[in-house]
Design a protein around this motif. Sequence first.
Motif, PDB file in Angstrom:
ATOM      1  N   CYS A 157      -3.620  -8.215   4.612  1.00 53.47           N
ATOM      2  CA  CYS A 157      -4.469  -9.357   4.953  1.00 53.47           C
ATOM      3  C   CYS A 157      -5.650  -8.884   5.787  1.00 53.47           C
ATOM      4  O   CYS A 157      -5.475  -8.193   6.793  1.00 53.47           O
ATOM      5  N   TYR A 158      -6.848  -9.273   5.358  1.00 52.52           N
ATOM      6  CA  TYR A 158      -8.051  -8.864   6.089  1.00 52.52           C
ATOM      7  C   TYR A 158      -8.102  -9.518   7.470  1.00 52.52           C
ATOM      8  O   TYR A 158      -8.664  -8.963   8.405  1.00 52.52           O
ATOM      9  N   PHE A 159      -7.479 -10.674   7.622  1.00 49.21           N
ATOM     10  CA  PHE A 159      -7.662 -11.482   8.849  1.00 49.21           C
ATOM     11  C   PHE A 159      -6.619 -11.203   9.925  1.00 49.21           C
ATOM     12  O   PHE A 159      -6.923 -11.267  11.107  1.00 49.21           O
ATOM     13  N   CYS A 160      -5.367 -10.887   9.523  1.00 47.14           N
ATOM     14  CA  CYS A 160      -4.347 -10.604  10.538  1.00 47.14           C
ATOM     15  C   CYS A 160      -3.814  -9.184  10.425  1.00 47.14           C
ATOM     16  O   CYS A 160      -2.995  -8.759  11.241  1.00 47.14           O
ATOM     17  N   GLU A 161      -4.242  -8.458   9.384  1.00 47.04           N
ATOM     18  CA  GLU A 161      -3.890  -7.055   9.176  1.00 47.04           C
ATOM     19  C   GLU A 161      -2.418  -6.817   8.851  1.00 47.04           C
ATOM     20  O   GLU A 161      -1.952  -5.685   8.895  1.00 47.04           O
ATOM     21  N   THR A 206      -5.644 -16.235  -0.142  1.00 46.97           N
ATOM     22  CA  THR A 206      -5.050 -16.371   1.193  1.00 46.97           C
ATOM     23  C   THR A 206      -5.195 -15.096   2.024  1.00 46.97           C
ATOM     24  O   THR A 206      -4.366 -14.816   2.894  1.00 46.97           O
ATOM     25  N   GLY A 207      -6.251 -14.319   1.755  1.00 42.87           N
ATOM     26  CA  GLY A 207      -6.616 -13.223   2.648  1.00 42.87           C
ATOM     27  C   GLY A 207      -6.168 -11.839   2.237  1.00 42.87           C
ATOM     28  O   GLY A 207      -6.552 -10.847   2.853  1.00 42.87           O
ATOM     29  N   MET A 208      -5.342 -11.751   1.189  1.00 45.00           N
ATOM     30  CA  MET A 208      -4.733 -10.476   0.830  1.00 45.00           C
ATOM     31  C   MET A 208      -5.566  -9.682  -0.176  1.00 45.00           C
ATOM     32  O   MET A 208      -6.054 -10.235  -1.153  1.00 45.00           O
ATOM     33  N   TYR A 209      -5.701  -8.378   0.083  1.00 48.25           N
ATOM     34  CA  TYR A 209      -6.249  -7.490  -0.940  1.00 48.25           C
ATOM     35  C   TYR A 209      -5.210  -6.410  -1.249  1.00 48.25           C
ATOM     36  O   TYR A 209      -4.326  -6.125  -0.437  1.00 48.25           O
ATOM     37  N   PHE A 210      -5.286  -5.825  -2.449  1.00 50.45           N
ATOM     38  CA  PHE A 210      -4.305  -4.830  -2.884  1.00 50.45           C
ATOM     39  C   PHE A 210      -4.702  -3.457  -2.330  1.00 50.45           C
ATOM     40  O   PHE A 210      -5.852  -3.032  -2.438  1.00 50.45           O
ATOM     41  N   THR A 211      -3.713  -2.760  -1.716  1.00 48.10           N
ATOM     42  CA  THR A 211      -3.995  -1.455  -1.112  1.00 48.10           C
ATOM     43  C   THR A 211      -3.961  -0.322  -2.137  1.00 48.10           C
ATOM     44  O   THR A 211      -4.283   0.818  -1.807  1.00 48.10           O
ATOM     45  N   ASN A 212      -3.538  -0.647  -3.380  1.00 48.50           N
ATOM     46  CA  ASN A 212      -3.338   0.348  -4.426  1.00 48.50           C
ATOM     47  C   ASN A 212      -2.239   1.347  -4.087  1.00 48.50           C
ATOM     48  O   ASN A 212      -2.228   2.469  -4.585  1.00 48.50           O
ATOM     49  N   GLU A 213      -1.341   0.933  -3.209  1.00 52.52           N
ATOM     50  CA  GLU A 213      -0.218   1.774  -2.822  1.00 52.52           C
ATOM     51  C   GLU A 213       1.046   0.974  -3.128  1.00 52.52           C
ATOM     52  O   GLU A 213       1.280  -0.077  -2.513  1.00 52.52           O
TER      53      GLU A 213
END
Lengths: 115, 115
Positions: free
Chosen positions: A45-49, A32-39
Motif C-alpha cells: 500500500c502506497y499510503f500505509c506501506e 484501495t492503495g495497493m500496487y504489485f511488488t512483482n515479488e
Amino acid sequence: RMNEKYQREDERLKTYTNWPVPFLDCHTLAKTGMYFTNEDDKVKCYFCEVEIGRWEPGDQPVSEHLRWSPNCPLLRRRPTNNIPISAEALDAILPPISYDICGSNNSVLEVHDTA
Amino acid sequence: RTETDGDSTMSYKIPIHADFLIAYSTIPGFYSWRNTTRGSWFMQSLCAELAANGKRLDMLTLLTFVCQRVAVDFESCTPDTPEMHQQKQIPCITTMLTRILLFSDKGKVPAAGRN
C-alpha cells in the motif's frame, strides 16, 4: 522510499501485468492503495506501506488490508494525495468511517454518529 | 473448602479464592479503546485468538497472545484530538488458576502438566 507515482490509481493498476493470483481482482487492489511488488504475490500500500502476500481463495482485499493495517489513512478516509480513477467507485468500496474512542473522547461519537 | 478424594484419609483444602481468572482489557487507571465500527481492541483480539488457537493452547497462553495482539497491532487514530492520538494499550490478566485450562475436545488427552 516508494515511487511517488503510486499515489495515482492508474499507475498502481499498471503494475499488475504479471499478477499471479487469478481469484483476486487487481482493480480493487489498485483502487484501495495497493500496487504489485512483482515479488511472489506481494502487494504494497502506497499510503500505509503495509505489505500483504500469500493470498488464499476467499480473501477480501479491503478487509485483509484493514486487518493488517487498521489505521491506513486511505481506508480510514483520511485526507491523502491519492488520485483515484473514479472517486465515486472508491467511496463505494471503502469501509464506513470509524472512530477510536475511550472514556475521555466519547463525545466524538455523539458529534459524528448518525446511527 | 475441603474436598475428599476417594480414600477419606487423603483429604486436602483449597483456598476459596483459588481458580478465579480475571482478564481486564487494560491496566488499572488506564483507558480502554474501542473502534466504533469494529469493536473494542480487546474483544477483537480475544475473539481472533480464540478462533485461531482456542482448542490448541491453554487459557493463559491464549491470553498472552491476546495481550500481544492488543499491544502490537493497535494504535489509536484520532488526528482531531492530538493528545489522544497514537496511544497504545495493554490488557491485564489476573490469574488465580491452579491448573492448566484447555478447551480440548472430548476424549482428547490434554498436554501433561502437574496433575
